[in-house]
Design an enzyme around this catalytic site. Sequence first.
Site, PDB file in Angstrom:
ATOM      1  N   GLN A  32     -12.725   5.866   5.369  1.00 38.67           N
ATOM      2  CA  GLN A  32     -13.007   4.743   6.075  1.00 38.67           C
ATOM      3  C   GLN A  32     -14.378   4.388   7.017  1.00 38.67           C
ATOM      4  O   GLN A  32     -14.608   3.392   7.163  1.00 38.67           O
ATOM      5  CB  GLN A  32     -11.659   4.006   6.753  1.00 38.67           C
ATOM      6  N   GLY A  56       0.928  -0.970  -0.009  1.00 36.53           N
ATOM      7  CA  GLY A  56      -0.083   0.024   0.013  1.00 36.53           C
ATOM      8  C   GLY A  56       0.846   1.419   0.192  1.00 36.53           C
ATOM      9  O   GLY A  56       1.997   1.097   0.439  1.00 36.53           O
ATOM     10  N   LYS A  92     -13.474   3.856  15.841  1.00 40.34           N
ATOM     11  CA  LYS A  92     -13.121   5.521  15.770  1.00 40.34           C
ATOM     12  C   LYS A  92     -13.735   6.220  14.569  1.00 40.34           C
ATOM     13  O   LYS A  92     -14.149   7.505  14.483  1.00 40.34           O
ATOM     14  CB  LYS A  92     -12.089   5.799  16.432  1.00 40.34           C
ATOM     15  N   ALA A 120      -1.815  10.908   9.096  1.00 42.29           N
ATOM     16  CA  ALA A 120      -0.554  10.722   8.329  1.00 42.29           C
ATOM     17  C   ALA A 120       0.284  11.848   8.347  1.00 42.29           C
ATOM     18  O   ALA A 120       1.325  11.882   8.536  1.00 42.29           O
ATOM     19  CB  ALA A 120      -1.059  10.183   7.284  1.00 42.29           C
ATOM     20  N   GLY A 140      -0.818   4.608   0.038  1.00 39.92           N
ATOM     21  CA  GLY A 140      -1.584   5.897   0.142  1.00 39.92           C
ATOM     22  C   GLY A 140      -0.917   7.077   1.066  1.00 39.92           C
ATOM     23  O   GLY A 140       0.222   6.884   1.335  1.00 39.92           O
ATOM     24  N   ASN A 170     -12.292  11.822   8.125  1.00 46.58           N
ATOM     25  CA  ASN A 170     -13.742  11.207   8.221  1.00 46.58           C
ATOM     26  C   ASN A 170     -14.611  12.697   8.916  1.00 46.58           C
ATOM     27  O   ASN A 170     -15.332  13.060   8.639  1.00 46.58           O
ATOM     28  CB  ASN A 170     -13.851  10.284   9.215  1.00 46.58           C
ATOM     29  N   LYS A 198      -7.461   0.524   9.192  1.00 48.78           N
ATOM     30  CA  LYS A 198      -8.605   0.478  10.123  1.00 48.78           C
ATOM     31  C   LYS A 198      -9.772   0.384   9.434  1.00 48.78           C
ATOM     32  O   LYS A 198     -10.394   1.150   8.675  1.00 48.78           O
ATOM     33  CB  LYS A 198      -8.606   2.145  10.415  1.00 48.78           C
ATOM     34  N   PHE A 210      -9.927  -2.691  -0.095  1.00 44.83           N
ATOM     35  CA  PHE A 210      -9.040  -3.535  -1.184  1.00 44.83           C
ATOM     36  C   PHE A 210      -8.443  -4.425  -0.617  1.00 44.83           C
ATOM     37  O   PHE A 210      -7.644  -5.117  -1.645  1.00 44.83           O
ATOM     38  CB  PHE A 210      -8.125  -2.133  -1.761  1.00 44.83           C
ATOM     39  N   TRP A 214      -1.271   7.204   4.299  1.00 46.81           N
ATOM     40  CA  TRP A 214      -0.564   6.525   5.539  1.00 46.81           C
ATOM     41  C   TRP A 214       0.445   5.663   5.186  1.00 46.81           C
ATOM     42  O   TRP A 214       1.421   5.220   5.721  1.00 46.81           O
ATOM     43  CB  TRP A 214      -1.936   5.735   6.618  1.00 46.81           C
TER      44      TRP A 214
HETATM   45  N1  LIG Z   1      -4.146   8.796   6.295  1.00 48.58           N
HETATM   46  C1  LIG Z   1      -4.298   8.896   7.604  1.00 48.58           C
HETATM   47  O1  LIG Z   1      -3.972   9.757   8.262  1.00 48.58           O
HETATM   48  C2  LIG Z   1      -4.254   7.359   8.083  1.00 48.58           C
HETATM   49  C3  LIG Z   1      -3.673   7.369   9.513  1.00 48.58           C
HETATM   50  C4  LIG Z   1      -3.718   6.070  10.241  1.00 48.58           C
HETATM   51  C5  LIG Z   1      -4.483   4.932   9.463  1.00 48.58           C
HETATM   52  N2  LIG Z   1      -4.909   4.999   8.418  1.00 48.58           N
HETATM   53  C6  LIG Z   1      -5.522   3.892   7.849  1.00 48.58           C
HETATM   54  O2  LIG Z   1      -4.499   3.370   6.912  1.00 48.58           O
HETATM   55  C7  LIG Z   1      -5.192   2.550   5.946  1.00 48.58           C
HETATM   56  C8  LIG Z   1      -4.494   3.037   4.519  1.00 48.58           C
HETATM   57  O3  LIG Z   1      -5.033   4.591   4.282  1.00 48.58           O
HETATM   58  P1  LIG Z   1      -4.167   5.525   3.696  1.00 48.58           P
HETATM   59  O4  LIG Z   1      -4.437   6.838   4.106  1.00 48.58           O
HETATM   60  O5  LIG Z   1      -2.845   5.010   3.281  1.00 48.58           O
HETATM   61  O6  LIG Z   1      -4.916   5.282   2.093  1.00 48.58           O
HETATM   62  P2  LIG Z   1      -5.719   6.518   1.470  1.00 48.58           P
HETATM   63  O7  LIG Z   1      -6.686   7.155   1.816  1.00 48.58           O
HETATM   64  O8  LIG Z   1      -4.459   7.544   1.029  1.00 48.58           O
HETATM   65  O9  LIG Z   1      -6.049   5.844  -0.152  1.00 48.58           O
HETATM   66  C9  LIG Z   1      -5.353   5.781  -1.370  1.00 48.58           C
HETATM   67  C10 LIG Z   1      -4.842   4.580  -1.624  1.00 48.58           C
HETATM   68  O10 LIG Z   1      -5.666   3.537  -2.249  1.00 48.58           O
HETATM   69  C11 LIG Z   1      -4.978   3.085  -3.115  1.00 48.58           C
HETATM   70  N3  LIG Z   1      -6.140   2.561  -4.032  1.00 48.58           N
HETATM   71  C12 LIG Z   1      -7.153   2.935  -4.935  1.00 48.58           C
HETATM   72  N4  LIG Z   1      -7.848   2.029  -5.444  1.00 48.58           N
HETATM   73  C13 LIG Z   1      -7.345   0.909  -5.328  1.00 48.58           C
HETATM   74  C14 LIG Z   1      -7.295  -0.365  -5.379  1.00 48.58           C
HETATM   75  N5  LIG Z   1      -8.658  -0.800  -6.523  1.00 48.58           N
HETATM   76  N6  LIG Z   1      -6.924  -1.669  -4.925  1.00 48.58           N
HETATM   77  C15 LIG Z   1      -5.708  -1.247  -4.196  1.00 48.58           C
HETATM   78  N7  LIG Z   1      -5.470   0.163  -3.671  1.00 48.58           N
HETATM   79  C16 LIG Z   1      -6.344   1.258  -4.153  1.00 48.58           C
HETATM   80  C17 LIG Z   1      -4.485   4.292  -3.919  1.00 48.58           C
HETATM   81  O11 LIG Z   1      -3.586   3.874  -4.872  1.00 48.58           O
HETATM   82  C18 LIG Z   1      -3.770   4.760  -2.711  1.00 48.58           C
HETATM   83  O12 LIG Z   1      -2.465   4.201  -2.402  1.00 48.58           O
HETATM   84  C19 LIG Z   1      -6.750   2.859   6.018  1.00 48.58           C
HETATM   85  O13 LIG Z   1      -7.508   1.950   6.810  1.00 48.58           O
HETATM   86  C20 LIG Z   1      -6.531   4.194   7.102  1.00 48.58           C
HETATM   87  O14 LIG Z   1      -7.889   4.158   7.927  1.00 48.58           O
HETATM   88  C21 LIG Z   1      -4.678   6.269   7.570  1.00 48.58           C
HETATM   89  O1  LIG Z   2      -8.171  10.937   8.486  1.00 48.23           O
HETATM   90  P1  LIG Z   2      -9.047   9.844   9.119  1.00 48.23           P
HETATM   91  O2  LIG Z   2     -10.503  10.239   9.512  1.00 48.23           O
HETATM   92  O3  LIG Z   2      -8.759   8.553   8.140  1.00 48.23           O
HETATM   93  O4  LIG Z   2      -8.187   9.158  10.414  1.00 48.23           O
HETATM   94  C1  LIG Z   2      -6.783   9.177  10.280  1.00 48.23           C
HETATM   95  C2  LIG Z   2      -6.166   8.294  11.394  1.00 48.23           C
HETATM   96  O5  LIG Z   2      -6.655   7.213  11.452  1.00 48.23           O
HETATM   97  C3  LIG Z   2      -6.033   9.065  12.747  1.00 48.23           C
HETATM   98  O6  LIG Z   2      -5.376   8.295  13.627  1.00 48.23           O
END
Ligand SMILES: NC(=O)c1ccc[n+]([C@@H]2O[C@H](COP(=O)([O-])OP(=O)(O)OC[C@H]3O[C@@H](n4cnc5c(N)ncnc54)[C@H](O)[C@@H]3O)[C@@H](O)[C@H]2O)c1
Ligand SMILES: O=P(O)(O)OC[C@H](O)CO
Length: 432
Positions: free
Chosen positions: A380, A24, A285, A185, A26, A352, A152, A129, A28
């Site tokens: 999410q 992955g 959350k 992130a 994205g 969110n 998450k 995904f 995070w």
């Molecule tokens: N962003 C944050 O602040 C944060 C912080 C902590 C935890 N998380 C959790 O981490 C996890 C990943 O979040 P993120 O922020 O890295 O993602 P993101 O919200 O940035 O999503 C984009 C990602 O999804 C990918 N994507 C799109 N279509 C796809 C497909 N069909 N198959 C596979 N990948 C595809 C994109 O290429 C990109 O890498 C989530 O569960 C999120 O809740 C996010």
């Molecule tokens: O931006 P959200 O709402 O996906 O939350 C990001 C992280 O999960 C916070 O810890």
Amino acid sequence: MASNSNNNAGLGVHSKKHRVAIVGSGNWGTTIAKVVGENVQENPDLFEQEVRMWVFEEEYSIPKNSKHYDAGSSLCTKPHKLTELINGLHENVKYLPGIALPQNIVAHPDLATAVQDATILVFNLPHQFIAKTCQSIVGKIVPYARGISCIKGVAVNDSGCELFSESIGRELGIYCGALSGANIANEVAQEKWSETTVAYDPPKMDSKHPSPVGTPHASSLDLTQLNGAEPESKKLKTSGPKLQPLPSEFPPLHHANMKKLFHRPYFHVRMVHDVAGVSLGGALKNVVALAAGWVDGLGWGDNAKAAVMRVGIMEEVRFGKAFFSASTRTETFTEESCGVADLITSCSGGRNFRCAKMSVAEGKSIDEIEARELNGQKLQGTSTAHEVYAFLKKEGREREFPLFTAVRNILEGVNEPKDIPDLIEEGQREME
Ligand SMILES: NC(=O)c1ccc[n+]([C@@H]2O[C@H](COP(=O)([O-])OP(=O)(O)OC[C@H]3O[C@@H](n4cnc5c(N)ncnc54)[C@H](O)[C@@H]3O)[C@@H](O)[C@H]2O)c1
Ligand SMILES: O=P(O)(O)OC[C@H](O)CO
């Protein structure tokens, strides 16, 4: 001489090192790749230096406001593959713009190549995904690999509500722990201090008595016991493939070494054993953060948001006790970063929360706001609200979770954000 002794970590007695892959890329996913990339450089006795990061390939044009934009460069005049941009610029210009990545992070468009030979797989992509992603690498990973899920969300299917650590473990035949915390992130990527929680609790095993795959946190255990049927996890114990022990040539993956993979001066890790509690805190959350965004969008102020958070943490604990009682600890929700701290940060500045707030303030659907504001990043909370509700409904227990149910009903148009206080009050009265 190779050894499994915990005391030998870091003494150079192991002939092999761990190769880490990030599944992955994205917002995070790329941030965690940065954290891991820095840590493998600081622990060359434990980890191979190259960290492969799987990128779901797409074409991307560097925006004019990027520091990388140069009107005279062919890189900027037409769209390029995101992997080429990441590897050329050492920055994920789409999902984590403005953050320099360590040079040992290598973006790969081919998932099988990215995970090849990796003994540690870090799963970090939007939860919708993950199933398809895992299916595509079945049989293509090192059989004794270990996983960490940074996802998450929860996986709801006909047999119940699974954690992603469980579904990844079951699908790939490996043990998978979880990382989750109060971790927006962009703040972590900018090296602003935060804490996180890593849960890692592989079953004890030896080569004569290998453990079954599919870690026994599954809600199906509790649910089917309630229904008098055979626990799903019991079936796994007797029929599934066996978890492969980590060969002794590799440094052991105990808490101290796992911590070395994630802990940074700006990203403090607390290691725990409660994989279910850590995973559920992060998943649930996101549902609460939508409600917090809605009441804030109505202009109701901080007291209203605090009320949502109070009910939210109670429902998180109740959910854990009801469906994952064999493995969750209340303290994980009330004392660790993955619990109350994540709830607070998510209800203050998470995506969110922000999108839900805008949707009320502008009178638009949250999907419309997500598409407009997030440049391909994924909320999410919306899908998790539907998934959690579907599971609760199937169990006939949705009334015990008035806030989770209210969020789903508001998304469905059955209720409105202004109904939240009454829906909570009604739910609480019924349970007294
Ligand atoms: N962003 C944050 O602040 C944060 C912080 C902590 C935890 N998380 C959790 O981490 C996890 C990943 O979040 P993120 O922020 O890295 O993602 P993101 O919200 O940035 O999503 C984009 C990602 O999804 C990918 N994507 C799109 N279509 C796809 C497909 N069909 N198959 C596979 N990948 C595809 C994109 O290429 C990109 O890498 C989530 O569960 C999120 O809740 C996010
Ligand atoms: O931006 P959200 O709402 O996906 O939350 C990001 C992280 O999960 C916070 O810890």
